[in-house]
Design an enzyme around this catalytic site. Structure first.
Site, short mmCIF file in Angstrom:
data_model
loop_
_atom_site.label_atom_id
_atom_site.label_comp_id
_atom_site.label_asym_id
_atom_site.label_seq_id
_atom_site.Cartn_x
_atom_site.Cartn_y
_atom_site.Cartn_z
N GLU A 1 -1.64 -9.33 3.40
CA GLU A 1 -1.00 -9.69 4.66
C GLU A 1 -1.99 -9.72 5.82
O GLU A 1 -1.61 -10.05 6.94
CB GLU A 1 0.13 -8.70 4.98
CG GLU A 1 -0.27 -7.39 5.63
CD GLU A 1 -0.97 -6.38 4.73
OE1 GLU A 1 -1.22 -5.26 5.19
OE2 GLU A 1 -1.27 -6.72 3.56
N HIS B 1 -3.73 -5.30 -0.07
CA HIS B 1 -3.30 -5.98 1.16
C HIS B 1 -3.57 -7.47 1.07
O HIS B 1 -4.72 -7.90 0.97
CB HIS B 1 -4.03 -5.40 2.37
CG HIS B 1 -3.72 -3.96 2.63
ND1 HIS B 1 -2.65 -3.56 3.41
CD2 HIS B 1 -4.34 -2.83 2.19
CE1 HIS B 1 -2.63 -2.23 3.45
NE2 HIS B 1 -3.64 -1.77 2.71
N CYS C 1 0.84 -1.20 0.00
CA CYS C 1 0.00 0.00 0.00
C CYS C 1 0.87 1.26 0.00
O CYS C 1 1.49 1.56 -1.01
CB CYS C 1 -0.99 -0.04 1.17
SG CYS C 1 -2.39 1.07 0.91
#
Length: 236
Positions: free
Chosen positions: A178, A176, A89
């Site tokens: 993660e 994202h 990001c």
């Protein structure tokens, strides 16, 4: 023992589901807090892996947040040396600017769970794990011009530039992969103002979509990380 340095901009945007994968493979993990810790005091090349995480500020806001200049210098040195670097990001956008790309406001927020369009190069990368259209979490309003010498891996319906590869060991992801469903509850609190200011978006909607998509996306994200670590010769 290999080391991971993670640069964090807000406490709840951390390595999350990536953390156990790294620790199981014998990595030591330490965080530096952007804006608090001195980023000029570290050797940009020392750690085996550098991860620059997300945050609610813009790369171009260097007057308000001078530490961004230190991050950009650190990334420029590390990327030119082709040391393993992962940007997520804001970290992706910082990588883009450190490589000569321009980062700017995109004109519309992209928040929520949406699929990626994986390009041919992406299908030959660890992002192939998301080529079947499983949604990933997007949470940004800025975008960037693709830096010269990079390879575009993925796009979305809203933004063309969503992921790129730099040389062999630099991976930048605007989305994202993660995150975990449990940790996203912290995001819903920490980003409450941004959620409320985004039309058609609400915490309830995000929570429902997270319950639906996050478990499978987490497994794919962890697989993607493992494949990338193998690709850049960081698996034991």
């Amino acid at each position: 023992m290999k080391s991971v340095l993670a640069i964090r901009h807000v406490a709840f945007e951390d390595l999350d589901a990536f953390d156990p994968i790294l620790r199981e493979r014998g990595y030591t993990i330490r965080y530096l807090e952007a804006g608090y810790d001195d980023l000029t005091a570290i050797d940009p090349l020392a750690d085996d892996l550098l991860v620059v995480l997300g945050g609610p500020i813009g790369v171009y806001e260097t007057v308000a947040y001078p530490f961004l200049r230190d991050e950009l210098r650190l990334l420029a040195i590390r990327l030119q040396a082709d040391r393993p670097t992962l940007g997520i990001c804001l970290g992706c956008q910082l990588m883009a600017q450190a490589l000569g790309g321009r980062v700017y406001a995109g004109g519309q927020k992209e928040i929520g769970w949406k699929p990626l369009q994986i390009h041919e190069a992406g299908r030959n990368s660890p992002l192939a794990a998301f080529a079947d259209g499983i949604p990933v979490l997007h949470w940004h309003g800025d975008t960037f011009d693709l830096p010269g010498g990079t390879t575009l891996l993925a796009s979305s319906n809203q933004y063309l530039h969503q992921a790129f590869l730099w040389r062999k060991r630099g991976l930048a992801l605007q989305f994202h992969i993660e995150t975990s469903a449990r940790n996203l509850e912290r995001w819903f609190i920490g980003h409450a103002g941004e959620i409320a200011a985004t039309p058609t978006m609400s915490v309830l909607h995000l929570r429902q979509e997270t319950a639906r998509y996050a478990p499978k996306a987490q497994v794919r994200g962890q697989s993607c990380l493992t494949a990338w670590l193998e690709q850049v010769d960081l698996l034991p």
